[in-house]
Design a protein around this motif. Structure first.
Motif, PDB file in Angstrom:
ATOM      1  N   ARG A  89      12.962  -3.312   6.293  1.00 27.59           N
ATOM      2  CA  ARG A  89      11.605  -3.380   6.857  1.00 27.59           C
ATOM      3  C   ARG A  89      11.624  -3.062   8.342  1.00 27.59           C
ATOM      4  N   ILE A  92      11.838   0.635   8.915  1.00 22.22           N
ATOM      5  CA  ILE A  92      10.544   1.298   8.719  1.00 22.22           C
ATOM      6  C   ILE A  92       9.681   1.147   9.968  1.00 22.22           C
ATOM      7  N   THR A 109       5.951   9.649   7.970  1.00 20.60           N
ATOM      8  CA  THR A 109       5.913   8.970   6.677  1.00 20.60           C
ATOM      9  C   THR A 109       6.652   9.788   5.620  1.00 20.60           C
ATOM     10  N   LEU A 112      10.370   9.547   6.324  1.00 22.53           N
ATOM     11  CA  LEU A 112      10.837   8.192   6.017  1.00 22.53           C
ATOM     12  C   LEU A 112      11.005   7.993   4.516  1.00 22.53           C
ATOM     13  N   SER A 322      10.408   0.731  -2.401  1.00 23.65           N
ATOM     14  CA  SER A 322      10.341   1.565  -1.194  1.00 23.65           C
ATOM     15  C   SER A 322       8.959   2.174  -1.018  1.00 23.65           C
ATOM     16  N   VAL A 326       6.454   1.260   2.155  1.00 22.98           N
ATOM     17  CA  VAL A 326       5.983   2.280   3.092  1.00 22.98           C
ATOM     18  C   VAL A 326       4.465   2.368   3.057  1.00 22.98           C
ATOM     19  N   TYR A 329       3.011  -0.581   4.948  1.00 22.61           N
ATOM     20  CA  TYR A 329       3.223  -0.528   6.386  1.00 22.61           C
ATOM     21  C   TYR A 329       2.348   0.547   7.012  1.00 22.61           C
TER      22      TYR A 329
END
Length: 335
Positions: A89, A92, A109, A112, A322, A326, A329
């Motif tokens: 986390r 990220i 994004t 990532l 995952s 993402v 977030y």
């Protein structure tokens, strides 16, 4: 309906095959997963699973591998998506914290997601219903070269160059009138306001105004939600043996924005993470793959969706965790 032991055997087969890439035998399952029964009992359970279409034998004397139906049951049996670890986390947050505008957020994004999952990442540009135009400007680049810049409240920046012969006073008038028409309005309202704005200019300035307005309408008239960014396509090379003759159609599908929007659109109506496996994917070119996707936004509004595409032999619990992490977030970040 399968009893608990057969479900346990199926979960073990999926887990082992995803990890090893090799067909799974009964003896290996008993040794690795301490199933508490003999290999003969596990073979009987595997025979039932095969008859029901959950696993298959790729060739004689080989172990078993999951089918799309088996993966689906495995995913449906995942009771709760485990959260990412604290270091994951934090990674990220660190990766996303430097984003400066909407384009940067989307680009980060995609990178990532591709890095976290080692799959192909796809991210739809967000559209926030409350987004308004915050700033419009006309900047002189040269004698007759101008740049039109539009900045939205969500940080999205659009710009376009044009050729227009105007003096400094005319440029100032254009800048002032265009800003008055669109600033603090949604894109739709701004387009409506620009429909007849050229009539407000003196006759000698209307031709120049029409050119500037046409450029501004072009910038405002392309909904960001129709754009999808793809990243991590080289990750497909890691699974070349699994796609074989289908890699061409997969690559072609990943280039089609309409196809990707259709794929992601289904996730917008899902409560959490949507998983589509093999033949469930509603596009023939991608039916050798699986998709994991999730919507992102605020509690009041879904802005867009993001997800991954990869082989059906994927670590579904990790991929789902995952993608959800993402998505959550990015939603909080944009809010």
């Amino acid at each position: 309906m399968l009893d608990d032991r057969k479900l346990t055997v199926l979960r073990a087969i999926v887990t082992d095959y995803v990890s090893s890439q090799e067909p799974v035998g009964s003896k290996a399952l008993v040794e690795r997963y301490r199933l508490g029964v003999s290999p003969a009992t596990v073979r009987n359970d595997m025979a039932v699973l095969e008859d029901e279409g959950y696993i298959t034998q790729p060739h004689t004397s080989a172990g078993r591998i999951p089918t799309d139906k088996g993966y689906r049951l495995f995913v449906d049996q995942i009771g709760e998506i485990k959260p990412l670890s604290t270091p994951e986390r934090r990674a990220i947050e660190t990766f996303m914290s430097g984003a400066v505008d909407m384009d940067d957020v989307v680009a980060r994004t995609v990178r990532l997601l591709a890095r976290l999952t080692h799959q192909v990442a796809i991210v739809q540009y967000p559209v926030i219903s409350a987004t308004v135009i915050r700033h419009v400007d006309l900047i002189r680049l040269g004698d007759d070269d101008l740049m039109v810049i539009v900045v939205s409240s969500n940080g999205h920046v659009e710009q376009h160059t044009l050729t227009l012969t105007v003096d400094d006073e005319q440029l100032a008038q254009l800048r002032t009138r265009l800003a008055a028409a669109v600033v603090d309005r949604t894109a739709q309202r701004a387009v409506e306001a620009l429909a007849s704005i050229d009539e407000e200019f003196p006759p000698q300035d209307r031709a120049a105004a029409q050119v500037a307005v046409a450029t501004l309408l072009e910038l405002l008239g392309t909904p960001p939600s129709t754009r999808v960014v793809v990243g991590g396509v080289p990750n497909l090379a890691r699974f070349a043996s699994e796609f074989e003759s289908t890699v061409g159609p997969v690559l072609e599908a990943l280039e089609e924005q309409v196809v990707l929007l259709k794929l992601l659109g289904e996730a917008a109506t899902s409560d959490d993470v949507l998983v589509r496996i093999g033949q469930e994917v509603p596009y023939q070119g991608l039916q050798s793959t699986s998709m994991v996707a999730s919507a992102y936004g605020s509690q009041q509004d879904v802005w867009a969706t993001l997800g991954i595409v990869g082989p059906t032999r994927m670590d579904y619990p990790s991929m789902m965790a995952s993608v959800r992490a993402v998505a959550r977030y990015v939603g909080r970040f944009l809010a």
